[in-house]
Design a protein around this motif. Structure first.
Motif, short mmCIF file in Angstrom:
data_model
loop_
_atom_site.label_atom_id
_atom_site.label_comp_id
_atom_site.label_asym_id
_atom_site.label_seq_id
_atom_site.Cartn_x
_atom_site.Cartn_y
_atom_site.Cartn_z
N ASP A 1 0.22 -10.42 -0.82
CA ASP A 1 0.57 -9.17 -1.50
C ASP A 1 -0.22 -7.99 -0.92
N THR A 2 -1.49 -8.21 -0.64
CA THR A 2 -2.32 -7.15 -0.07
C THR A 2 -1.82 -6.76 1.32
N ALA A 3 -1.48 -7.74 2.13
CA ALA A 3 -0.97 -7.46 3.48
C ALA A 3 0.35 -6.69 3.40
N ALA A 4 1.22 -7.06 2.48
CA ALA A 4 2.50 -6.36 2.33
C ALA A 4 2.26 -4.92 1.89
N ARG A 5 1.38 -4.73 0.93
CA ARG A 5 1.09 -3.38 0.43
C ARG A 5 0.50 -2.51 1.55
N ARG A 6 -0.42 -3.09 2.31
CA ARG A 6 -1.05 -2.32 3.40
C ARG A 6 -0.01 -1.95 4.46
N LEU A 7 0.90 -2.87 4.75
CA LEU A 7 1.92 -2.58 5.75
C LEU A 7 2.89 -1.52 5.25
N TRP A 8 3.31 -1.59 3.99
CA TRP A 8 4.18 -0.55 3.44
C TRP A 8 3.48 0.80 3.48
N ASP A 9 2.18 0.81 3.16
CA ASP A 9 1.41 2.06 3.21
C ASP A 9 1.39 2.62 4.63
N ALA A 10 1.22 1.74 5.62
CA ALA A 10 1.20 2.18 7.02
C ALA A 10 2.57 2.72 7.45
N ILE A 11 3.63 2.06 6.99
CA ILE A 11 4.99 2.54 7.31
C ILE A 11 5.19 3.93 6.71
N ASN A 12 4.81 4.07 5.44
CA ASN A 12 4.97 5.36 4.76
C ASN A 12 4.03 6.43 5.32
N GLY A 13 2.97 5.99 5.99
CA GLY A 13 2.01 6.92 6.58
C GLY A 13 2.32 7.32 8.01
N LEU A 14 3.41 6.78 8.57
CA LEU A 14 3.77 7.16 9.93
C LEU A 14 4.02 8.67 10.01
N VAL A 15 3.48 9.28 11.04
CA VAL A 15 3.64 10.72 11.25
C VAL A 15 4.52 10.90 12.47
N GLU A 16 5.60 11.64 12.29
CA GLU A 16 6.50 11.86 13.41
C GLU A 16 5.80 12.64 14.51
N ALA A 17 6.04 12.20 15.74
CA ALA A 17 5.47 12.88 16.90
C ALA A 17 6.18 14.21 17.09
#
Length: 96
Positions: free
Chosen positions: A69-85
């Protein structure tokens, strides 16, 4: 008599159900569908680190549910934190 003193053994414990990896797998698929060229270096690096951990949790059968669950949450956070170049397309010429 010794047989009269025997008691019935308790039933074996119920097997623990396998961890649910559904959300983790969905996050991995979402992350893998992204294109590095579309995002800044820093946000992409964060995503790749979270993805590496998520894949290791997915593939390790001994990983407990809370780590999944922690790994999934961290990955979703990273996806949502992507900044467009920033766009590499030059702006159109403006007539003078």
């Amino acid at each position: 008599d010794a047989i009269d003193g025997l008691v019935e053994a308790p039933p074996p414990p119920s097997p623990t159900p396998p961890p649910d990896r559904t959300d983790l797998i969905a996050a991995i698929e979402a992350a893998e569908s992204r294109n590095q060229q579309n995002y800044t270096f820093v946000s992409w690096t964060d995503l790749q680190e979270a993805l590496r951990i998520a894949i290791s949790r997915r593939d390790d059968e001994a990983t407990p549910q809370n780590h999944i669950d922690t790994a999934a949450r961290r990955l979703w956070d990273a996806i949502n934190g992507l900044v467009e170049a920033p766009s590499s397309t030059p702006p159109p010429d403006i007539p003078t």
